[in-house]
Design a protein around this motif. Sequence first.
Motif, PDB file in Angstrom:
ATOM      1  N   VAL A   1       0.838  -1.196   0.000  1.00  0.00           N
ATOM      2  CA  VAL A   1       0.000   0.000   0.000  1.00  0.00           C
ATOM      3  C   VAL A   1       0.876   1.250   0.000  1.00  0.00           C
ATOM      4  O   VAL A   1       1.817   1.361   0.795  1.00  0.00           O
ATOM      5  CB  VAL A   1      -0.936   0.015   1.231  1.00  0.00           C
ATOM      6  CG1 VAL A   1      -1.746   1.310   1.268  1.00  0.00           C
ATOM      7  CG2 VAL A   1      -1.863  -1.199   1.203  1.00  0.00           C
ATOM      8  N   VAL A   2       0.583   2.182  -0.895  1.00  0.00           N
ATOM      9  CA  VAL A   2       1.312   3.449  -0.964  1.00  0.00           C
ATOM     10  C   VAL A   2       0.597   4.482  -0.093  1.00  0.00           C
ATOM     11  O   VAL A   2      -0.610   4.674  -0.207  1.00  0.00           O
ATOM     12  CB  VAL A   2       1.404   3.946  -2.419  1.00  0.00           C
ATOM     13  CG1 VAL A   2       2.009   5.346  -2.473  1.00  0.00           C
ATOM     14  CG2 VAL A   2       2.233   2.976  -3.252  1.00  0.00           C
ATOM     15  N   HIS A   3       1.349   5.124   0.783  1.00  0.00           N
ATOM     16  CA  HIS A   3       0.806   6.125   1.704  1.00  0.00           C
ATOM     17  C   HIS A   3       1.313   7.511   1.322  1.00  0.00           C
ATOM     18  O   HIS A   3       2.441   7.661   0.837  1.00  0.00           O
ATOM     19  CB  HIS A   3       1.223   5.799   3.147  1.00  0.00           C
ATOM     20  CG  HIS A   3       0.693   4.499   3.640  1.00  0.00           C
ATOM     21  ND1 HIS A   3      -0.436   4.386   4.413  1.00  0.00           N
ATOM     22  CD2 HIS A   3       1.146   3.221   3.458  1.00  0.00           C
ATOM     23  CE1 HIS A   3      -0.664   3.116   4.702  1.00  0.00           C
ATOM     24  NE2 HIS A   3       0.275   2.382   4.131  1.00  0.00           N
ATOM     25  N   ASP A   4       0.506   8.536   1.591  1.00  0.00           N
ATOM     26  CA  ASP A   4       0.883   9.903   1.229  1.00  0.00           C
ATOM     27  C   ASP A   4       1.580  10.648   2.369  1.00  0.00           C
ATOM     28  O   ASP A   4       1.775  11.858   2.306  1.00  0.00           O
ATOM     29  CB  ASP A   4      -0.348  10.694   0.788  1.00  0.00           C
ATOM     30  CG  ASP A   4      -1.335  10.970   1.931  1.00  0.00           C
ATOM     31  OD1 ASP A   4      -1.160  10.392   3.039  1.00  0.00           O
ATOM     32  OD2 ASP A   4      -2.291  11.747   1.712  1.00  0.00           O
ATOM     33  N   THR A   5       1.985   9.935   3.401  1.00  0.00           N
ATOM     34  CA  THR A   5       2.463  10.560   4.633  1.00  0.00           C
ATOM     35  C   THR A   5       3.666  11.461   4.419  1.00  0.00           C
ATOM     36  O   THR A   5       3.738  12.566   4.973  1.00  0.00           O
ATOM     37  CB  THR A   5       2.817   9.482   5.671  1.00  0.00           C
ATOM     38  OG1 THR A   5       1.832   8.451   5.639  1.00  0.00           O
ATOM     39  CG2 THR A   5       2.896  10.077   7.063  1.00  0.00           C
ATOM     40  N   VAL A   6       4.639  11.002   3.641  1.00  0.00           N
ATOM     41  CA  VAL A   6       5.865  11.786   3.470  1.00  0.00           C
ATOM     42  C   VAL A   6       5.549  13.154   2.886  1.00  0.00           C
ATOM     43  O   VAL A   6       5.965  14.194   3.421  1.00  0.00           O
ATOM     44  CB  VAL A   6       6.882  11.038   2.581  1.00  0.00           C
ATOM     45  CG1 VAL A   6       8.069  11.949   2.250  1.00  0.00           C
ATOM     46  CG2 VAL A   6       7.375   9.777   3.277  1.00  0.00           C
ATOM     47  N   GLU A   7       4.811  13.189   1.797  1.00  0.00           N
ATOM     48  CA  GLU A   7       4.510  14.479   1.164  1.00  0.00           C
ATOM     49  C   GLU A   7       3.609  15.327   2.053  1.00  0.00           C
ATOM     50  O   GLU A   7       3.782  16.552   2.132  1.00  0.00           O
ATOM     51  CB  GLU A   7       3.862  14.265  -0.198  1.00  0.00           C
ATOM     52  CG  GLU A   7       3.644  15.565  -0.957  1.00  0.00           C
ATOM     53  CD  GLU A   7       3.371  15.348  -2.426  1.00  0.00           C
ATOM     54  OE1 GLU A   7       3.406  16.350  -3.180  1.00  0.00           O
ATOM     55  OE2 GLU A   7       3.130  14.191  -2.839  1.00  0.00           O
ATOM     56  N   ARG A   8       2.675  14.686   2.734  1.00  0.00           N
ATOM     57  CA  ARG A   8       1.754  15.434   3.585  1.00  0.00           C
ATOM     58  C   ARG A   8       2.487  16.130   4.725  1.00  0.00           C
ATOM     59  O   ARG A   8       2.151  17.248   5.114  1.00  0.00           O
ATOM     60  CB  ARG A   8       0.692  14.466   4.128  1.00  0.00           C
ATOM     61  CG  ARG A   8      -0.351  15.086   5.025  1.00  0.00           C
ATOM     62  CD  ARG A   8      -1.578  14.186   5.112  1.00  0.00           C
ATOM     63  NE  ARG A   8      -1.247  12.807   5.378  1.00  0.00           N
ATOM     64  CZ  ARG A   8      -1.072  12.287   6.598  1.00  0.00           C
ATOM     65  NH1 ARG A   8      -1.178  13.075   7.661  1.00  0.00           N
ATOM     66  NH2 ARG A   8      -0.784  11.013   6.757  1.00  0.00           N
ATOM     67  N   LEU A   9       3.504  15.475   5.285  1.00  0.00           N
ATOM     68  CA  LEU A   9       4.202  16.035   6.441  1.00  0.00           C
ATOM     69  C   LEU A   9       5.391  16.913   6.066  1.00  0.00           C
ATOM     70  O   LEU A   9       5.712  17.867   6.780  1.00  0.00           O
ATOM     71  CB  LEU A   9       4.677  14.918   7.364  1.00  0.00           C
ATOM     72  CG  LEU A   9       3.582  14.066   8.019  1.00  0.00           C
ATOM     73  CD1 LEU A   9       4.202  13.071   8.984  1.00  0.00           C
ATOM     74  CD2 LEU A   9       2.563  14.926   8.738  1.00  0.00           C
ATOM     75  N   THR A  10       6.067  16.589   4.981  1.00  0.00           N
ATOM     76  CA  THR A  10       7.287  17.318   4.629  1.00  0.00           C
ATOM     77  C   THR A  10       7.085  18.319   3.495  1.00  0.00           C
ATOM     78  O   THR A  10       7.933  19.193   3.287  1.00  0.00           O
ATOM     79  CB  THR A  10       8.410  16.350   4.214  1.00  0.00           C
ATOM     80  OG1 THR A  10       8.087  15.751   2.948  1.00  0.00           O
ATOM     81  CG2 THR A  10       8.598  15.252   5.262  1.00  0.00           C
ATOM     82  N   GLY A  11       5.999  18.174   2.744  1.00  0.00           N
ATOM     83  CA  GLY A  11       5.774  19.052   1.602  1.00  0.00           C
ATOM     84  C   GLY A  11       6.482  18.628   0.340  1.00  0.00           C
ATOM     85  O   GLY A  11       6.349  19.270  -0.697  1.00  0.00           O
ATOM     86  N   ALA A  12       7.235  17.519   0.401  1.00  0.00           N
ATOM     87  CA  ALA A  12       7.960  17.016  -0.770  1.00  0.00           C
ATOM     88  C   ALA A  12       7.578  15.563  -1.006  1.00  0.00           C
ATOM     89  O   ALA A  12       7.422  14.794  -0.046  1.00  0.00           O
ATOM     90  CB  ALA A  12       9.468  17.140  -0.567  1.00  0.00           C
ATOM     91  N   PRO A  13       7.423  15.145  -2.265  1.00  0.00           N
ATOM     92  CA  PRO A  13       7.079  13.742  -2.523  1.00  0.00           C
ATOM     93  C   PRO A  13       8.235  12.824  -2.148  1.00  0.00           C
ATOM     94  O   PRO A  13       9.403  13.237  -2.195  1.00  0.00           O
ATOM     95  CB  PRO A  13       6.815  13.714  -4.029  1.00  0.00           C
ATOM     96  CG  PRO A  13       7.614  14.856  -4.571  1.00  0.00           C
ATOM     97  CD  PRO A  13       7.578  15.922  -3.509  1.00  0.00           C
TER      98      PRO A  13
END
Length: 286
Positions: free
Chosen positions: A254-266
């Motif tokens: 499963v791919v999660h969007d957490t990194v981009e959501r928290l850091t602003g970068a994909p």
Amino acid sequence: MILVTGATGTVGRALIDQLRTAGERVRATSRQPADAQLPADVEVVRADLGDPSQMAAAMRGVDRVFLLSTGPAIPEHDAIVARAAADAGVERLVKLSSGRTGDDTATDPIPTWHRAGEQSVRTSGVPWTIVRPLGFMSNALHWAGTIRVRGAVYAPYGQGRIAVIDPRDIAAVAAVALTADGHDGQVYTLSGPQALSPGEQTAVLGEVLGRSLEFVEVAPEQARQAIVEHGVPAEMADAIMALRATALAAFTSVVHDTVERLTGAPPRTFRQWAIDHAAEFRSAAA
């Protein structure tokens, strides 16, 4: 000051670099400080996570802690670090856990060890954040030897896919949780941008290296024996193989969007990671 344990590993070192760039004062623990090879402005203290007195000393003057522990001693080490942090009045603790800890069906050793560690952190009284990566891109470095010598990757569970993540992106999320408000009591599952099988990772590495690489699926028993022959204790080898088998489960893909959501970068792609580490897969002759 931020205390970083596991400071010489891929995540710990990346976290230290990011915290220094942000202007944070950093202290790192090491059992062998002389061999840590960390930047001169990082205070390195001798401390074993299993030694309560050493951890108590390491906590002096610290207000935030990054906890990274490994192996069968995770429950014991996490309990000792959490207790020392509480006694020192630490204001924030970020624990690096395992993505599989969030899968209720996972009863194999590594998520079980981390669940116990998480419980110690949760009940310590210190405000906490838990970071759970599904898998590490850097594990592909284990293939470097056979790629250099044989032009091949030998791995089990060829049909399994894991949404592996660059350790630098794990560190980036940890840095946010350590330095910004609003993350207390949060559990963050982290992934890279794409779930990949060992064969697909092999193909990417071949494209980056400009050579044809072969992926060879091996039996789990053969893979376990290779781990043991590299000096890994049998208990840990069994735990690693159990974790590798979970690549066949849907949870790890499963791919999660957490990194981009928290850091602003994909999150970085596996190709980006491979380009950055290409030299480690090339032979001296090449």
